[in-house]
Design an enzyme around this catalytic site. Structure first.
Site, short mmCIF file in Angstrom:
data_model
loop_
_atom_site.label_atom_id
_atom_site.label_comp_id
_atom_site.label_asym_id
_atom_site.label_seq_id
_atom_site.Cartn_x
_atom_site.Cartn_y
_atom_site.Cartn_z
N GLY A 35 2.11 -2.57 3.07
CA GLY A 35 3.19 -1.80 3.69
C GLY A 35 3.87 -0.80 2.78
O GLY A 35 5.04 -0.47 3.00
N THR A 73 -3.03 -1.11 2.90
CA THR A 73 -3.19 -2.23 1.96
C THR A 73 -3.41 -3.57 2.67
O THR A 73 -3.22 -3.68 3.86
CB THR A 73 -1.97 -2.31 1.02
OG1 THR A 73 -1.78 -1.06 0.41
CG2 THR A 73 -2.09 -3.36 -0.04
N1 GLU Z 1 -0.38 2.26 -2.71
C1 GLU Z 1 0.74 1.46 -2.37
C2 GLU Z 1 1.30 0.74 -3.56
O1 GLU Z 1 0.59 0.49 -4.47
C3 GLU Z 1 0.39 0.44 -1.37
C4 GLU Z 1 0.02 1.09 -0.11
C5 GLU Z 1 0.42 0.31 1.03
O2 GLU Z 1 0.65 -0.86 1.02
O3 GLU Z 1 0.53 0.90 2.06
O4 GLU Z 1 2.42 0.42 -3.57
#
Ligand code: GLU
EC number: 2.3.2.2
Length: 607
Positions: free
Chosen positions: A495, A408
């Site tokens: 993260g 992200t």
């Molecule tokens: N998919 C994750 C979320 O929406 C974020 C992924 C990430 O930050 O590593 O919380």
């Protein structure tokens, strides 16, 4: 021999010479723009993880665009230079403060599951598909929300047209950008699965290998995707030719038959694309020591979890504590808030998420009753009952932290009018599903692996199981802080589930411990998410606090790096500070439109 003065005309001619050379005669090679983790000045500010992307946002601000226009431009550029963290094939959440109305708005651009998805989406013969296989598959791909988010944000809050804000990114994709160590290592980490998809391999591994640092990478397919998107709007994805290619890639993943890899097809259809909508949601809001903290509500758990933890911490004087006690309280509040997040938060269209109840001070007080200064709570802690809080009460068995990804990106923008955007966007894991849509230059997300494949605790209702059209729970926590109704600061981070603890740590570091924003971001991090062991960076508590925390019962496991935060802060004299990472991820890129002298004493507390 005496030196003769150089005539002024000769000096001018030499200085202007580069401008006089026609572009064709001397093609300008891309070079990385200068980067800095902190900048201060007037006219607006942009902070992102990447210098090209920050430059794109600043360019739009200089042309008179507002914070929303610049945020979309920055995000589009990140889709080129940080394609493993976010992009056209992903989703995200945008929080916006409008200086004219004084209101905070949010755009939910989270990916949705296809209509064919059921609770057993990730089960085969009643057993969960191995996580890595689920990630690299068509099954994990949600309907992308990012293109619709950009259009919604511009329509509702922007001042510029889509093709104009996309242009800087289009140019970077066309002309190319310089590969840095961060980019190279992301390809390296994913090399085995990227190699299985010819379109992915050809784009990111020219010659079959991760690109060398310092080489120039171009993405003309993505430049063309942006051009089409600018011309036809989101319909080009949700009803048009790019959508058809996306559905084909999901249903028949374009895997090299020689790769000997199981890549399960997904069930997304054209109808799923047509049904996609962004949702304008109420932000979450809590009061914290006289400030208003706005965040993203469900399906993100960011706003409720950061908010609950702050409400718990509000009962304690963090400012007066020594470092060990401050960190102990930060870890414990986070542990308690995660216990509640795991039990109660999911897509509000599918279950009754007690958003308001989770954010009452009454509930936080009932939870903070468990927090002891002399002993760490044994994890996992049971959730509380936000519907009828009782001091130190619990509601059913503990729901430990489920597996979630770790990638992200976050960007933060402010403009000269005082509008502010905090925008976190993602394709879930680093490299998403690993599938580049052939001929289109972008990766598809694997967001649906943010669902739990089965209830985490058997017998306890799980609000985060897959469902038709459902949005997986997120941890993204774009946050805007107002003081007396005017923006004070905005932050966010990537993260996975550590996003929440990173944002909490930056907020308390700045607001309670009085660190300058850039130092609050640089501080060594730890992340406690209701598990027996707390993840920590190697230098966390290196001044003896870690040993003191262990004596209170905390246990730590070192991991290399947690989060990549960015933020902006408004100084009392109206200038903006843009702040980013000093070293994590190779350092972030903070910029302002008109830089000024860095003020001494800017670090002093805001209250
Ligand atoms: N998919 C994750 C979320 O929406 C974020 C992924 C990430 O930050 O590593 O919380």
């Amino acid at each position: 021999m005496a030196l003769r003065p150089i005539p002024l005309l000769v000096v001018l001619a030499v200085l202007l010479l580069p401008l006089a050379v026609p572009a064709e005669a001397a093609p300008r090679l891309p070079h990385p723009p200068p980067t800095s983790p902190v900048a201060v000045g007037f006219g607006g500010a942009v902070s992102s993880v990447d210098a090209d992307a920050t430059a794109a946002g600043l360019q739009v601000l200089r042309r008179g665009g507002n914070a929303v226009d610049a945020a979309v431009a920055t995000a589009a550029a990140l889709g080129v230079t940080e394609p493993f963290s976010s992009g056209f094939g992903g989703g995200g959440f945008l929080v916006y403060y409008n200086a004219r109305t004084g209101n905070v708005y949010t755009v939910d651009g989270r990916e949705t599951a296809p209509a064919a998805a059921r609770e057993d989406l990730f089960l085969e013969d009643g057993r969960a598909i191995p996580f890595e296989e689920a990630v690299t598959s068509g099954l994990s791909v949600g309907v992308p929300g990012t293109p619709a988010t950009w259009q919604t944000a511009l329509d509702r809050f922007g001042t510029m047209r889509l093709p104009d804000v996309l242009r800087p990114a289009e140019r970077i994709a066309e002309r190319g950008f310089v590969v840095d160590e961060h980019f190279r290592s992301m390809v390296q980490d994913n090399a085995a699965r990227f190699a299985a998809f010819p379109a992915t391999r050809d784009l990111f591994m020219p010659g079959g290998r991760p690109p060398a640092v310092g080489t120039v990478l171009r993405n003309p397919d993505l430049a063309n995707t942006y051009r089409l998107f600018g011309k036809h709007g989101p319909d080009v994805l949700y009803r048009g030719e790019i959508g058809r290619d996306v559905v084909r890639a999901v249903q028949n993943p374009p895997v090299d038959p020689a790769a000997a890899r199981i890549v399960r097809p997904g069930r997304m259809t054209g109808d799923d694309l047509r049904a996609y909508r962004t949702v304008l949601r109420e932000p979450t809001r809590i009061r914290y020591r006289g400030l208003d903290i706005y965040g993203m509500g469900p399906p993100s758990s960011g706003g409720t979890t950061v908010g609950e933890a702050l409400n718990i911490l509000e009962r304690f004087d963090l400012r007066a504590m020594d470092d060990t006690q401050y960190l102990h309280h930060f870890l414990e509040a986070s542990k308690l808030a995660f216990a509640d997040r795991n039990r109660w938060v999911g897509d509000p269209a599918f279950s009754d998420v007690p958003t308001r109840e989770l954010l009452t001070q009454h509930f936080a007080d009932a939870r903070s009753c468990l927090l002891r200064p002399d002993r760490a709570l044994e994890a996992p802690v049971a959730p509380g009952d936000p519907h009828s809080p009782t001091p130190c009460g619990k509601s059913g068995p503990a729901v430990p932290k489920p597996d979630e990804g770790d990638s992200t990106t976050h960007l933060t923008v402010a403009d000269s009018q005082g509008n502010v955007v905090a925008y976190t966007l993602t394709i879930e894991q680093t490299g998403g599903s690993g599938i580049v849509v052939p001929g289109r230059g972008f990766l598809l997300n694997n967001e649906l692996t943010d669902f739990n494949s089965a209830p985490i605790t058997p017998g306890v209702p799980d609000p985060n199981l897959p469902g038709p059209g459902k949005r997986p729970r997120s941890s993204m926590s774009p946050t805007i802080v107002l003081q007396h109704g005017r923006p004070l600061l905005a932050v966010g981070s990537p993260g996975g589930t550590t996003i929440i603890t990173t944002v909490l740590q930056v907020l308390t570091g700045r607001l309670d411990r009085g660190l300058p924003l850039v130092d609050a971001i640089a501080a060594p991090r730890a992340s406690q998410r209701n598990s027996t062991v707390t993840s920590a960076e190697a230098d966390f508590g290196a001044g003896g606090e870690r040993a003191a925390l262990e004596a209170l019962g905390h246990r730590f496991k070192v991991r290399s790096s947690i989060g990549l935060a960015t933020g902006v802060e408004r100084l009392p004299d109206g200038r903006w500070v843009a702040a980013a990472e000093r070293t994590r991820g190779g350092g972030g890129a903070a910029g302002v439109v008109f830089p000024t002298w860095w003020p001494p004493g800017h670090a002093s507390s805001t209250r």
